[in-house]
Motif scaffolding. Structure first.
Motif, PDB file in Angstrom:
ATOM      1  N   ASP A   1      14.329  -8.391  -3.984  1.00 11.11           N
ATOM      2  CA  ASP A   1      13.113  -8.633  -4.777  1.00 11.11           C
ATOM      3  C   ASP A   1      11.925  -8.910  -3.878  1.00 11.11           C
ATOM      4  O   ASP A   1      10.804  -8.435  -4.134  1.00 11.11           O
ATOM      5  CB  ASP A   1      13.341  -9.810  -5.728  1.00 11.11           C
ATOM      6  CG  ASP A   1      14.332  -9.481  -6.828  1.00 11.11           C
ATOM      7  OD1 ASP A   1      14.582  -8.281  -7.057  1.00 11.11           O
ATOM      8  OD2 ASP A   1      14.857 -10.429  -7.459  1.00 11.11           O
TER       9      ASP A   1
ATOM     10  N   GLU B   1       6.415  -4.446  -0.578  1.00 13.18           N
ATOM     11  CA  GLU B   1       6.029  -3.034  -0.633  1.00 13.18           C
ATOM     12  C   GLU B   1       4.955  -2.795  -1.696  1.00 13.18           C
ATOM     13  O   GLU B   1       4.047  -1.979  -1.508  1.00 13.18           O
ATOM     14  CB  GLU B   1       7.262  -2.173  -0.920  1.00 13.18           C
ATOM     15  CG  GLU B   1       8.237  -2.132   0.253  1.00 13.18           C
ATOM     16  CD  GLU B   1       9.491  -1.351  -0.082  1.00 13.18           C
ATOM     17  OE1 GLU B   1       9.796  -1.214  -1.302  1.00 13.18           O
ATOM     18  OE2 GLU B   1      10.170  -0.884   0.855  1.00 13.18           O
ATOM     19  N   LEU B   2       5.071  -3.522  -2.826  1.00 16.65           N
ATOM     20  CA  LEU B   2       4.056  -3.378  -3.870  1.00 16.65           C
ATOM     21  C   LEU B   2       2.695  -3.861  -3.379  1.00 16.65           C
ATOM     22  O   LEU B   2       1.664  -3.199  -3.590  1.00 16.65           O
ATOM     23  CB  LEU B   2       4.487  -4.162  -5.115  1.00 16.65           C
ATOM     24  CG  LEU B   2       3.501  -4.168  -6.292  1.00 16.65           C
ATOM     25  CD1 LEU B   2       3.261  -2.755  -6.813  1.00 16.65           C
ATOM     26  CD2 LEU B   2       4.010  -5.069  -7.419  1.00 16.65           C
ATOM     27  N   GLU B   3       2.663  -5.025  -2.733  1.00 16.73           N
ATOM     28  CA  GLU B   3       1.406  -5.556  -2.217  1.00 16.73           C
ATOM     29  C   GLU B   3       0.801  -4.622  -1.162  1.00 16.73           C
ATOM     30  O   GLU B   3      -0.421  -4.427  -1.103  1.00 16.73           O
ATOM     31  CB  GLU B   3       1.633  -6.950  -1.622  1.00 16.73           C
ATOM     32  CG  GLU B   3       1.970  -8.024  -2.640  1.00 16.73           C
ATOM     33  CD  GLU B   3       0.845  -8.228  -3.636  1.00 16.73           C
ATOM     34  OE1 GLU B   3      -0.338  -8.122  -3.237  1.00 16.73           O
ATOM     35  OE2 GLU B   3       1.142  -8.476  -4.820  1.00 16.73           O
TER      36      GLU B   3
ATOM     37  N   ALA C   1      10.742  -5.645  -2.412  1.00 16.82           N
ATOM     38  CA  ALA C   1       9.999  -4.855  -3.404  1.00 16.82           C
ATOM     39  C   ALA C   1       8.594  -5.414  -3.613  1.00 16.82           C
ATOM     40  O   ALA C   1       7.626  -4.659  -3.746  1.00 16.82           O
ATOM     41  CB  ALA C   1      10.763  -4.834  -4.725  1.00 16.82           C
ATOM     42  N   ALA C   2       8.492  -6.751  -3.611  1.00 14.76           N
ATOM     43  CA  ALA C   2       7.174  -7.371  -3.799  1.00 14.76           C
ATOM     44  C   ALA C   2       6.254  -7.062  -2.625  1.00 14.76           C
ATOM     45  O   ALA C   2       5.058  -6.774  -2.801  1.00 14.76           O
ATOM     46  CB  ALA C   2       7.335  -8.876  -3.970  1.00 14.76           C
TER      47      ALA C   2
ATOM     48  N   ASN D   1       1.209  -1.321  -0.924  1.00 12.40           N
ATOM     49  CA  ASN D   1       0.668  -0.129  -1.588  1.00 12.40           C
ATOM     50  C   ASN D   1      -0.634  -0.437  -2.312  1.00 12.40           C
ATOM     51  O   ASN D   1      -1.552   0.387  -2.356  1.00 12.40           O
ATOM     52  CB  ASN D   1       1.694   0.436  -2.565  1.00 12.40           C
ATOM     53  CG  ASN D   1       2.899   1.026  -1.859  1.00 12.40           C
ATOM     54  OD1 ASN D   1       2.772   1.566  -0.745  1.00 12.40           O
ATOM     55  ND2 ASN D   1       4.078   0.914  -2.463  1.00 12.40           N
ATOM     56  N   LYS D   2      -0.708  -1.653  -2.926  1.00  4.82           N
ATOM     57  CA  LYS D   2      -1.960  -2.051  -3.570  1.00  4.82           C
ATOM     58  C   LYS D   2      -3.098  -2.147  -2.562  1.00  4.82           C
ATOM     59  O   LYS D   2      -4.233  -1.741  -2.837  1.00  4.82           O
ATOM     60  CB  LYS D   2      -1.784  -3.395  -4.282  1.00  4.82           C
ATOM     61  CG  LYS D   2      -0.988  -3.332  -5.576  1.00  4.82           C
ATOM     62  CD  LYS D   2      -0.920  -4.720  -6.196  1.00  4.82           C
ATOM     63  CE  LYS D   2      -0.168  -4.683  -7.525  1.00  4.82           C
ATOM     64  NZ  LYS D   2      -0.095  -6.033  -8.147  1.00  4.82           N
TER      65      LYS D   2
END
Length: 598
Positions: free
Chosen positions: A130, A136-138, A133-134, A140-141
């Motif tokens: 988790d 990688e999300l940050e 994933a968090a 990409n943002k």
């Protein structure tokens, strides 16, 4: 001659039938006779076999004779077998069950492997995934963050320039028309004072007209209602004097004394018999006061209606002026609102808008500088996020490699009574995965019975186990205790159970309560109950020309004691009576029935 010879011979009417037989009355009588014989034969057969046919339609019953003798009363009940001591198998932490080595009911020894566990998808691994994933999300943002947009700021500066230009034009125009502006302001102040005057006048006139219409002047302005109040009070006084004179005259005329209210009014009480002169004088006084009352009423009504008409006209005029001055004020405020500001005020407005424009230009320059610095900071953050992602990926990879298998062994010898999980399930702390009964500690069964029945038994008695299929199970009553359920009238029987048994099984127990001799014993299947009570169906017979007829008869009884098969009953039943224990179809009291052996 030849033509005459060719004519065919004409036959007689009876010869026209050709090959048909001649009519014979004797043959018709033979047919009738045959039919009669057949009918009589069928009737005779039905007569002889009617009893058999009727019996075939009746319910066929099975009976048994009432007996007398010895009967042992028993208490029946069933209960769940429970181990006297067991332990639950648990594991520490969150694990995944790989393989279960035993089944429910299996006997295990101390040290036997019960099941194996692995880390599986542990909470730590899930948390690491988790977190990855968090990150990688940050990341990409951050890559998708758009460049700074100053469209709104530029539009605000453009609008401020236009507002400043409009303020300058308005100031210059006001300076050129300062005289007309001052005059318009003075007229507007006068219009407002007039509107205030007529609005208050409208409110007062509305209140006084409402008071006139309701004859209630408490809330009306005093400057309008002084005359009306005087006339109304004069009318009330005249009305009271007239009513008093009328009561005296009526009392003298009828010879009845006035009521207590009349006596308390201050008028003299008339004698029981008044003279004509007194009556005439009372009537003259009543007529005089009636005339005074009518005059006061006319004066009040005429003045009230005249004043109301005048006030209504004044109200209409006030409402017209309110509308007039309201329109003038609205016209001034909508069309010449800017005229309310002086040249000095407009000059201050120009300065304010100039400062607003300068502030917007300064703020835009500052924002552009800050955004330039922020872009550099964002680039550094993106680089740091890339490094954090690499570390998170490494941790997830290491956790996935950790997949050790652990054997969970039994701490005691016993029998597996319950398995609460299956392969693939994830465990949690304190989760009881398996229950093992320690066989050497024994088993217990508890049943609940009516407290009255326990008076006939004692501890130590052996119970018969109805479903003892293996034949080596024994149950002995060890304790009789009270049922703790509120308002319960029952008691709990506790049995010690030994033999080939496991916890979780149900045992049907039969406990003997003692024996006795009884005059009427019937099968339990012969005893019925309904809303009217307990009864049995006995067989009553009646003679008829074609033989005995049997009928079901209801006999109310009371069950004294029972065992598994029979019940001792009391009532209008005797030894040797036939009771119905089964029937081919439902039987009600009074129904004719057929005995099974007939």
């Amino acid at each position: 001659m030849n033509e005459i010879n060719d004519v065919k011979e004409i036959k007689a009417p009876k010869d026209i039938k050709g090959d048909k037989e001649d009519y014979d009355p004797r043959k018709k009588r033979e047919i009738i006779k045959t039919v009669l014989i057949i009918f009589l034969a069928v009737l005779l057969v039905l007569t002889f076999f009617s009893n058999t046919i009727m019996n075939k339609s009746l319910a066929e019953i099975t009976t048994e004779r009432t007996t007398s003798g010895k009967l042992t009363e028993r208490i029946r009940g069933s209960g769940l077998v429970e181990s006297n001591q067991s332990y639950g198998v648990t594991v520490d932490g969150n694990k995944v069950i790989d393989t279960i080595m035993v089944k429910t009911g299996k006997e295990v020894k101390k040290g036997d492997v019960l099941f194996t566990i692995g880390t599986g998808e542990s909470e730590e691994l899930t948390a690491a995934e988790d977190a990855l994933a968090a990150l990688e999300l940050e990341y990409n943002k951050a890559l998708l963050t758009p460049p700074a947009d100053y469209t709104a700021e530029n539009q605000a500066i453009k609008n401020a320039r236009e507002d400043l230009a409009a303020a300058v034009a308005k100031r210059d125009n006001a300076a050129a028309n300062q005289g007309s502006v001052d005059e318009a302001k003075e007229n507007n102040r006068y219009n407002k004072s007039q509107l205030n005057y007529y609005t208050k006048l409208q409110t007062k006139l509305t209140a006084v007209i409402a008071a006139v219409d309701t004859d209630e002047y408490i809330t009306a302005p005093a400057e309008y209602t002084g005359q009306l109040l005087e006339l109304k009070n004069a009318l009330a006084t005249a009305e009271e004097e007239y009513n008093a004179a009328k009561q005296i005259y009526t009392a003298l005329l009828t010879g009845n004394a006035p009521s207590d209210d009349e006596s308390n009014s201050g008028m003299p009480a008339p004698a029981s018999s008044a003279s004509p002169e007194e009556i005439n004088a009372a009537k003259a006084d009543m007529d005089s006061k009636e005339e005074a009352y009518e005059t006061a009423k006319a004066a009040y009504d005429d003045t009230k209606y005249a004043l109301r008409a005048d006030w209504a006209n004044q109200l209409a005029d006030a409402e017209s002026n309110v509308d007039y001055y309201t329109a003038l004020i609205e016209e001034y405020e909508s069309g010449n609102g800017s005229g309310e500001m002086t040249v000095d005020e407009l000059n201050e407005d120009v300065k304010t808008k100039q400062r607003t424009l300068e502030d917007l230009i300064t703020q835009l320059a500052k924002t552009q500088k800050e955004n330039g610095n922020q872009d550099k900071i964002n680039d550094l953050d993106i680089e740091a996020k890339k490094k954090d992602i690499e570390k998170a990926k490494k941790k997830v990879k290491e956790l996935k490699k950790e997949n050790e298998t652990t054997e969970i062994k039994s701490k005691y010898s016993g029998i597996v009574s319950a398995i609460n999980a299956k392969a693939g399930d994830e465990t949690v702390p304190d989760m009881e995965i398996m229950t093992i009964d320690i066989a050497e500690e024994g088993y217990t069964v508890q049943i609940t019975v009516d407290a009255e029945k326990t008076k006939k038994i004692k501890t130590g008695v052996a119970a018969e186990i109805v479903n003892n299929w293996s034949g080596n199970i024994e149950a002995v009553l060890t304790d009789i205790k009270n049922d703790t359920t509120p308002n319960s009238k029952k008691r709990i029987l506790v049995f010690s159970v030994t033999g080939d048994i496991e916890s979780g099984e149900y045992l049907d127990l039969s406990i003997p309560c003692g024996s006795g001799n009884y005059d009427a014993i019937v099968p339990k299947s012969a005893v019925y109950s309904d809303s009217e009570g307990t009864f049995v169906l006995t067989v009553a017979s009646k003679s008829s020309p074609l033989g005995n007829r049997y009928f079901a008869k209801r006999v109310p009884v009371e069950v004294t004691v029972s065992d598994e098969l029979s019940s001792a009953v009391s009532g209008e039943i005797s030894n040797g009576d036939y009771v119905i224990i089964a029937a081919s179809k439902p039987v009600s009291p009074g129904d004719q029935v057929r005995m099974k052996d007939e």
